[in-house]
Each structure stands twice: as C-alpha cells, then as structure tokens.
Design a protein around this motif. Structure first.
Motif, PDB file in Angstrom:
ATOM      1  N   THR A 180     -25.201  25.477  17.561  1.00 51.40           N
ATOM      2  CA  THR A 180     -24.603  26.732  18.161  1.00 51.40           C
ATOM      3  C   THR A 180     -23.916  27.661  17.257  1.00 51.40           C
ATOM      4  O   THR A 180     -23.666  27.379  15.836  1.00 51.40           O
ATOM      5  CB  THR A 180     -23.256  26.259  19.199  1.00 51.40           C
ATOM      6  OG1 THR A 180     -22.345  25.567  18.244  1.00 51.40           O
ATOM      7  CG2 THR A 180     -23.500  25.231  20.327  1.00 51.40           C
ATOM      8  N   THR A 240     -21.824  31.839  17.066  1.00 51.62           N
ATOM      9  CA  THR A 240     -21.170  32.829  17.841  1.00 51.62           C
ATOM     10  C   THR A 240     -21.575  34.303  17.379  1.00 51.62           C
ATOM     11  O   THR A 240     -22.273  34.253  16.354  1.00 51.62           O
ATOM     12  CB  THR A 240     -19.397  32.806  17.548  1.00 51.62           C
ATOM     13  OG1 THR A 240     -19.513  32.935  16.170  1.00 51.62           O
ATOM     14  CG2 THR A 240     -19.225  31.241  18.055  1.00 51.62           C
ATOM     15  N   THR A 270     -22.882  30.779  21.710  1.00 56.62           N
ATOM     16  CA  THR A 270     -21.836  30.627  22.481  1.00 56.62           C
ATOM     17  C   THR A 270     -20.929  31.337  22.693  1.00 56.62           C
ATOM     18  O   THR A 270     -20.852  32.370  21.770  1.00 56.62           O
ATOM     19  CB  THR A 270     -21.107  29.106  21.963  1.00 56.62           C
ATOM     20  OG1 THR A 270     -20.711  29.591  20.517  1.00 56.62           O
ATOM     21  CG2 THR A 270     -22.043  28.108  22.138  1.00 56.62           C
ATOM     22  N   ASP A 271     -19.671  31.476  23.457  1.00 60.84           N
ATOM     23  CA  ASP A 271     -18.728  32.257  23.741  1.00 60.84           C
ATOM     24  C   ASP A 271     -17.756  31.938  22.452  1.00 60.84           C
ATOM     25  O   ASP A 271     -17.483  30.853  22.124  1.00 60.84           O
ATOM     26  CB  ASP A 271     -17.847  32.106  24.763  1.00 60.84           C
ATOM     27  CG  ASP A 271     -18.728  32.846  26.086  1.00 60.84           C
ATOM     28  OD1 ASP A 271     -19.721  33.504  25.950  1.00 60.84           O
ATOM     29  OD2 ASP A 271     -18.613  32.348  27.116  1.00 60.84           O
ATOM     30  N   GLU A 272     -16.882  33.109  21.921  1.00 64.83           N
ATOM     31  CA  GLU A 272     -16.295  32.835  20.888  1.00 64.83           C
ATOM     32  C   GLU A 272     -14.811  32.046  21.573  1.00 64.83           C
ATOM     33  O   GLU A 272     -14.524  32.558  22.705  1.00 64.83           O
ATOM     34  CB  GLU A 272     -15.762  34.277  20.142  1.00 64.83           C
ATOM     35  CG  GLU A 272     -17.104  35.018  20.161  1.00 64.83           C
ATOM     36  CD  GLU A 272     -16.869  35.557  18.571  1.00 64.83           C
ATOM     37  OE1 GLU A 272     -15.904  35.433  17.916  1.00 64.83           O
ATOM     38  OE2 GLU A 272     -17.942  36.319  18.128  1.00 64.83           O
TER      39      GLU A 272
END
Length: 136
Positions: free
Chosen positions: A3, A5, A35-37
């Motif tokens: 993943t 960010t 991915t979202d932070e």
C-alpha cells in the motif's frame, strides 16, 4: 499487498521529477494499492476526564455563540431564558445540612480541610443559634 498513500506518491514525484499521476500509475502497475491517509488527531490528546470536560464546555460555548449570532430565533429564546433565570429565586448556597425542624445535623465539607473561613463562620453562627434556642 503493498500500500501507498498520496503523501508518499507526492514525495516520490518530487524526488524523481516525475508527475504524481505518472508515479501513481507506475506504482499501481507494480502491484501497489492507494490507501487513505491516516487522520492525525487534531489538538492535544485527552489525558483525563478534566481535559474532556473542559473541551466539551469550550465546544458547547462556541456552538452556542455561533447559533446566537446566526439565528434570530435562537437569539430571542436565549435572551428570554437568561431573563427568566435572572428573576428566578436563588437558593442560598450553604454547606450546612439540616433536618426537618431546621436543626444543623452536619456539613457537606470537612471543616478542617475543605471549608473556607466564611463557611466555618456560617457553621459557628448556626451552632450558636442552636444553643441560644435551647436556653429559652
């Protein structure tokens, strides 16, 4: 699964001189997933119930002020509520506990460690009044 960010993508783009979209496309082709932070908590963390209570009171006051400024109906209701509270009879604050006949049975604070000089004087005056009633 790997993943990454957007912050990492932007940093890689800055270091390589490539565009963030180009870096992201290349990373996705290599098997990375965006991915979202993780959101960082704002302000200081709460360490006690006292901190939580003070934060709650501050936010409550801030919301009330915003509503007072922005809504004429809220302003009118708050003004009416404050006016009615000012005319309501105020019960005197006392630490003395009394029975049905009005005799002092105790206090809600320790006279040695928790009471102020004014509260101690109030207790002594009540004791004197009780003794004087017994003399009659």
């Amino acid at each position: 699964m790997k993943t990454i960010t957007m912050t990492d993508v932007n940093e890689l783009a800055r270091r390589t001189g490539n565009t963030p979209m180009g870096v992201l496309t290349e990373l996705i082709e290599q098997g990375y997933q965006l991915t979202d932070e993780s959101s960082q908590p704002k302000g200081k963390p709460l360490s006690s119930a006292k901190d939580a209570l003070s934060l709650w009171k501050e936010s409550k006051q801030r919301v009330a002020e915003e509503m007072y400024k922005g809504d004429p109906l809220v302003r009118q209701l708050m003004d009416a509520d404050n006016a009615s509270k000012s005319f309501a009879p105020q019960s005197p604050k006392t630490i003395l506990e009394r029975d049905e006949q009005g005799k002092v049975t105790g206090t809600s604070k320790s006279m040695l460690t928790g009471a102020t000089m004014k509260e101690q004087a109030e207790l002594m005056a009540a004791i004197r009044a009780t003794y004087k009633q017994g003399e009659n």
